[in-house]
Design a protein around this motif. Sequence first.
Motif, PDB file in Angstrom:
ATOM      1  N   LYS A  66     -81.589 -31.155 -80.058  1.00 28.00           N
ATOM      2  CA  LYS A  66     -81.074 -29.789 -80.012  1.00 28.00           C
ATOM      3  C   LYS A  66     -82.214 -28.807 -79.725  1.00 28.00           C
ATOM      4  N   GLU A  67     -81.852 -27.670 -79.185  1.00 24.04           N
ATOM      5  CA  GLU A  67     -82.847 -26.654 -78.837  1.00 24.04           C
ATOM      6  C   GLU A  67     -83.655 -26.216 -80.057  1.00 24.04           C
ATOM      7  N   GLU A  68     -83.032 -26.213 -81.243  1.00 27.25           N
ATOM      8  CA  GLU A  68     -83.753 -25.821 -82.462  1.00 27.25           C
ATOM      9  C   GLU A  68     -84.949 -26.736 -82.725  1.00 27.25           C
ATOM     10  N   VAL A  69     -84.786 -28.026 -82.430  1.00 30.44           N
ATOM     11  CA  VAL A  69     -85.880 -28.982 -82.620  1.00 30.44           C
ATOM     12  C   VAL A  69     -87.040 -28.658 -81.677  1.00 30.44           C
ATOM     13  N   TYR A 105     -83.882 -31.228 -89.436  1.00 24.14           N
ATOM     14  CA  TYR A 105     -83.232 -31.386 -88.143  1.00 24.14           C
ATOM     15  C   TYR A 105     -83.147 -32.866 -87.765  1.00 24.14           C
ATOM     16  N   PRO A 106     -81.938 -33.413 -87.629  1.00 23.23           N
ATOM     17  CA  PRO A 106     -81.831 -34.754 -87.037  1.00 23.23           C
ATOM     18  C   PRO A 106     -82.420 -34.711 -85.620  1.00 23.23           C
ATOM     19  N   ALA A 107     -83.127 -35.754 -85.233  1.00 25.88           N
ATOM     20  CA  ALA A 107     -83.768 -35.762 -83.916  1.00 25.88           C
ATOM     21  C   ALA A 107     -82.743 -35.722 -82.787  1.00 25.88           C
ATOM     22  N   SER A 108     -81.528 -36.180 -83.065  1.00 28.92           N
ATOM     23  CA  SER A 108     -80.459 -36.138 -82.070  1.00 28.92           C
ATOM     24  C   SER A 108     -79.143 -35.909 -82.792  1.00 28.92           C
TER      25      SER A 108
END
Length: 339
Positions: free
Chosen positions: A180-183, A132-135
């Motif tokens: 993102k919510e996944e993070v 997951y990219p942080a943003s």
Amino acid sequence: MMKSRVNRHRPKIVVIGGGTGLPVILNGLRQYDVDITAVVTVADDGGSSGVIRDYINVVPPGDIRNVLVALSDVPEIYKQIFQYRFKSNDQFFSGHAIGNLVIAALSEMDDRGIFDAVQELSELMRIQGHVYPASDIPLTLNARFNDGTTLAGESHISAAGKTIEKVWVTSIDDEKPEAKEEVIQAIMEADQIVLGPGSLFTSILPNLMIDNVGRAVCETKAEVVYICNIMTQKGETERFTDAEHVRVLNRHLGQRFIDTVLVNTEPVPKDYMDRQKYDEYLYQVAYDFNGLREQGCRVISDNFLKLRDRGVFHDGEQVVKELMRLLGRPKSWYANELN
């Protein structure tokens, strides 16, 4: 008589960072039956990543590329192609890694953005876990130094040669940086959060300075483990002890959120390191046990040193073995040690 089925919990580990240290830990974690999520910094503005970012305004892909390769199950030749960097005499592609170009192209297709692009690429590369990219948007790292001056841009900050007092992130279009919510869900559902190893101010803190990421790391019930660097870093942590690394992390988030620190206490052999090849690393981080305990964290000191190619690295296998041991101990198990 049929045996009853037991629902065995598969530990969830979230590793947050960037740079060369992150893949070392991920490669080690792959050997265990754990659910891995890598949250990768997007504030890099140097090298091939920086050039691509400047031209097409996408999240810099370099750290993401390395993490994808670390967690990929595709044949080795595919990884080598993905990592291949064009030579300097190839003027048009000079210095670019093929993987960086692929990530940039996918993020541009149908305006899907870097987050969705990385998820699609994760399927193509048969990723074991999640990346997951942080943003989802490019971020700029900002710093204030102890002389009151400020600078923007990760590469400029590292090259300034000043003592960093504080860092924060901003977006190019002035949107509030958010993950993102996944993070956030991964952090909140984790059994263990691992920070590092990596550059304190330019690989680890840029992730935590995204408001909802920093808040989630403080609120999660997971044990937060910081893997302290072995060497101090020019332009970032010169003369830092291990306790000062933790103190900076806690100060940036406004509370003592680090539960456990892994520190290497094995001496680096004198004159072993190639100072020209690894010119950003200065001296071995000094061990300050009392200072660490004053930060309210548990200290695990051991030989986590790996010497290779005249350079100093973390022994990923030894570090991950310790992380696995910690997974079997709830936070309450060691809380009494601090009282």
